[in-house]
Design a protein around this motif. Structure first.
Motif, PDB file in Angstrom:
ATOM      1  N   UNK A 116      -3.312  17.578   8.245  1.00 55.47           N
ATOM      2  CA  UNK A 116      -3.245  17.933   9.667  1.00 55.47           C
ATOM      3  C   UNK A 116      -2.180  17.064  10.316  1.00 55.47           C
ATOM      4  N   UNK A 117      -1.965  17.236  11.599  1.00 57.64           N
ATOM      5  CA  UNK A 117      -1.078  16.369  12.369  1.00 57.64           C
ATOM      6  C   UNK A 117      -1.912  15.658  13.433  1.00 57.64           C
ATOM      7  N   UNK A 118      -2.169  14.378  13.185  1.00 55.94           N
ATOM      8  CA  UNK A 118      -3.009  13.561  14.062  1.00 55.94           C
ATOM      9  C   UNK A 118      -2.218  12.467  14.766  1.00 55.94           C
ATOM     10  N   UNK A 159       0.831  -1.205   0.000  1.00 60.02           N
ATOM     11  CA  UNK A 159       0.000   0.000   0.000  1.00 60.02           C
ATOM     12  C   UNK A 159       0.870   1.262   0.000  1.00 60.02           C
ATOM     13  N   UNK A 160       1.924   1.258   0.804  1.00 63.82           N
ATOM     14  CA  UNK A 160       2.796   2.433   0.889  1.00 63.82           C
ATOM     15  C   UNK A 160       3.445   2.732  -0.456  1.00 63.82           C
ATOM     16  N   UNK A 208       1.138   7.316   7.708  1.00 59.37           N
ATOM     17  CA  UNK A 208       0.786   8.402   8.628  1.00 59.37           C
ATOM     18  C   UNK A 208       0.213   9.595   7.859  1.00 59.37           C
ATOM     19  N   UNK A 209       0.789   9.891   6.706  1.00 62.20           N
ATOM     20  CA  UNK A 209       0.259  10.980   5.869  1.00 62.20           C
ATOM     21  C   UNK A 209      -1.199  10.705   5.522  1.00 62.20           C
ATOM     22  N   UNK A 263       7.627   3.677   4.486  1.00 59.21           N
ATOM     23  CA  UNK A 263       6.304   3.059   4.574  1.00 59.21           C
ATOM     24  C   UNK A 263       5.471   3.724   5.669  1.00 59.21           C
ATOM     25  N   UNK A 264       6.057   3.851   6.860  1.00 59.97           N
ATOM     26  CA  UNK A 264       5.335   4.475   7.976  1.00 59.97           C
ATOM     27  C   UNK A 264       4.981   5.912   7.636  1.00 59.97           C
TER      28      UNK A 264
END
Length: 707
Positions: A550-552, A397-398, A447-448, A442-443
């Motif tokens: 945003x930053x979640x 997916x990444x 996260x994005x 990947x992470x």
């Protein structure tokens, strides 16, 4: 109305009729004031209030409010200073005779008086806000006299009287108060705290924290509150209404040294061939309640600060490394973003739910990279066996998300983050660029995706929010970039006219990839970009080429994430958008403004500390030779960056038998040998000096023998 007030009113009226200026003598005559002393006193008071200016030739000029600017004194040199207007206009040069007692950091009212090609100049009319004059610095000695070499923007050594040394010795890192004597403008320093030897990066890091007002310890009551809420076991009441995800193959991936594990993931394929992505974030808002001491402390810190030898956390360790850290093998309260994407990586639907998880594996970036590269040992393969399917699907997916990011023009800037190795005494013994492997990337992509979904949800619901925004670059900065590209012989056709898109800048980066100019172009492009910040207005993120962001995902270490968790928690509790707006509109505005300011503070401190650790490392290699790349050129010399990331300065006058001329942009030409020193060119250097206290590193050309 008193007599002074009447004289002041009369002076203003006369000056207005005289088109704003008049000699003091003629002004007193027309005002009909016979008492010279009283008249002079009135003029001095008017000058102090910023209502008039008085030149050396005694010309009195009326100040019109619309012609003045509110500014901050940002640097102080011998004989002059610079004041930065709040309206974003260029810095104003102020001669020391026109400072009117203002010092570094003071907010002042400035009257611009001249504008020439070198920039505007002006005079300080009055000090609007006097700041506390304290700074860290290093004690230096010149014969019998001691001075302070300040870490702030005072560009000269400040005298210290013997009685003000407090026992400090040459080379010590100290905190000092700055002062002037009554009636004088000469600056003096008074030592109030001694940190230790300035040759130690660790000691300098202590001073950097204090210089930037970053608290190194938590108040006792905050620690007690964190311990109390963090030590409570998860209760049935805590579980109520939460999505139970404890049976899912959820895992974390972080660096080996990380202790604040705030994000975990789960990834699986759907029957339609798409993907179900779960990004599970520590539910910090469950522990850090609105109005609590913990919350007040967190918003005052804004972010965790990362130095080579320590982390200064936003939250006490009882939470950051304890209750809120998603440690493997433990039940943890989380806030989950559950997203469904099609096989092309399009986000089809999403939901945000309070949840409870049980991470199966504590992943490490380097280990996962070995898994992906198929070089992992049997022990590593066994460790990741419970989550290997999710790892592989997440990787798949990444890669799709990364491809889509490139298609929309996402810029991969060549920003070299240093990685420091310290010995048992805390001394830096190695520096190298931090490597970003496949698992790190990947992470980042996953996260994005969650951060984007959070911003979309806020806009869909019309609720107040804290967005991560990145505006379009200013035209003047684009023009500077074009000028550099032209000088380097790199095509800038995409950004020459109109309003360039993100993909246009990405095209330039691709054009220089793998060339000697890649690093400098990437650096200049980074300087061209607007600074990312937090805002309640969803203007989008130019660098990521995203309309919603945003930053979640990091509420343990960033307050904006904690803030939007709190807002989204209200949404999860079925509060109406109107109710959420009433309650959180002002909070979102404050969180955005404070978080943006404190992020800059943290970055300033981190970069200053990095300079000190780099100097400490390279100091152990004085006299050794290295090959680096010229990363910058000035009228005085060139900057050379080594493969480690360490950067030092080579003065042009250190090249014997040469007569260099600067082209004003990227090259120094030797008129005698026709040799060139230009950006992107390799240069062999010898390490000449390194000052840990200031982070300054000096190189010499290796081919020159200065013995």
């Amino acid at each position: 109305m008193g007599k002074k007030d009447r004289i002041e009113k009369e002076v203003k009226q006369i000056l207005q009729h005289a088109h704003g200026s008049m000699t003091a003598k003629e002004l007193r005559r027309q005002a009909g004031v016979k008492d010279k002393s009283r008249f002079r006193q009135v003029l001095d008071e008017m000058k102090g209030k910023g209502k008039i200016t008085i030149s050396r030739s005694h010309i009195v000029e009326l100040v019109r409010e619309e012609n003045t600017k509110r500014a901050t004194v940002v640097s102080l040199s011998k004989g002059f200073a610079f004041a930065r207007p709040e309206d974003g206009e260029p810095d104003i040069f102020v001669h020391s005779s026109n400072l009117n007692g203002a010092l570094l950091g003071d907010v002042v009212q400035v009257l611009p008086v001249m504008d020439d090609p070198k920039g505007p100049s002006g005079r300080v009319l009055k000090i609007l806000n006097k700041t506390e004059q304290r700074t860290t610095g290093t004690i230096v000695r010149d014969g019998f006299y001691f001075s302070l070499r300040a870490d702030c923007a005072v560009r000269y050594d400040i005298s210290i009287m013997d009685r003000d040394l407090l026992g400090a010795k040459e080379g010590d890192k100290v905190m000092a108060e700055l002062y002037t004597r009554p009636g004088g403008d000469r600056l003096f320093a008074r030592v109030v705290k001694i940190y230790g030897k300035g040759s130690s990066a660790r000691v300098c890091a202590d001073a950097i924290l204090e210089q930037n007002d970053i608290p190194a310890v938590f108040p006792k009551e905050v620690l007690e509150e964190a311990e109390a809420v963090g030590s409570r076991p998860i209760s049935d009441e805590d579980r109520k209404g939460r999505l139970d995800l404890r049976k899912l193959a959820i895992f974390t991936i972080d660096s080996a040294s990380a202790k604040d594990l705030d994000d975990a993931i789960s990834v699986s394929r759907t029957r339609s061939g798409g993907y179900k992505l779960g990004v599970h974030i520590a539910d910090v808002s469950h522990y850090v309640k609105e109005g609590s001491r913990l919350d007040a402390e967190a918003i005052s810190r804004g972010t965790s600060v990362y130095f080579a030898d320590r982390v200064v956390p936003m939250l006490p360790e009882a939470l950051s490394n304890g209750a809120c850290s998603l440690n493997a093998g433990e039940d943890k309260l989380t806030f989950s973003a559950i997203m469904y994407l099609d096989k092309e990586g399009n986000l089809e639907k999403y939901e945000f739910r309070k949840s409870i998880i049980h991470s199966k594996v504590r992943g490490v970036y380097s280990e996962v990279n070995e898994i992906f590269a198929k070089t992992a040992s049997k022990e590593l393969r066994q460790k990741y066996a419970p989550v290997i399917r999710g790892l592989n699907v997440g990787r798949e997916l990444a890669n799709i998300l990364k491809r889509r990011a490139k298609e929309r023009g996402y810029m991969e800037l060549d920003s070299v983050e240093p990685e420091f190795t310290l010995d048992e005494n805390g001394i830096c013994v190695d520096v190298k660029p931090r490597h970003s492997g496949e698992s790190e990337q990947m992470i980042e992509q996953l996260m994005i995706c969650a951060n984007q979904a959070a911003a979309k949800l806020a806009q869909d619901k019309g609720i107040p929010f804290v967005y991560r925004v990145h505006g379009h670059p200013e035209q003047r900065r684009i023009d500077t970039l074009v000028e550099l590209l032209d000088a380097l012989g790199v095509s800038a056709r995409e950004i020459r006219q109109g309003e360039p898109k993100t993909r246009d800048f990405a095209a330039i980066l691709k054009r220089v990839q793998g060339t000697p100019t890649q690093r400098v172009v990437s650096h200049q492009l980074l300087r061209t970009m607007d600074k990312a910040r937090y805002s309640t207005e969803p203007i989008g993120h130019f660098g990521l080429a995203l309309a919603d962001y945003s930053h979640f995902t990091s509420p343990i270490r960033r307050y904006p994430d904690t803030a939007i968790h709190r807002i989204l928690s209200a949404l999860a509790e079925k509060k109406s958008p109107a109710e959420i707006t009433r309650h959180f509109a002002a909070f979102a505005q404050t969180a955005s403004e404070e978080s943006s300011r404190l992020e800059v503070r943290a970055m300033t401190a981190e970069r200053a500390a990095e300079d000190c650790y780099m100097a400490e490392y390279i100091r152990q290699h004085i006299g050794e030779e290295f090959t680096g790349v010229i990363s910058g050129v000035t009228s005085r010399g060139v900057f050379v960056q080594l493969p480690s990331g360490v950067e030092g300065f080579v003065p042009v006058d250190s090249f014997e038998g040469c007569r260099f001329v600067f082209d004003g942009m990227i090259t120094q030409y030797d008129e005698l040998s026709r040799r060139k020193l230009t950006i992107g060119q390799e240069l062999r250097i010898r390490v000449a000096a390194a000052d840990v206290a200031t982070g300054r590193i000096d190189f010499l050309p290796a081919e020159e023998d200065t013995d």
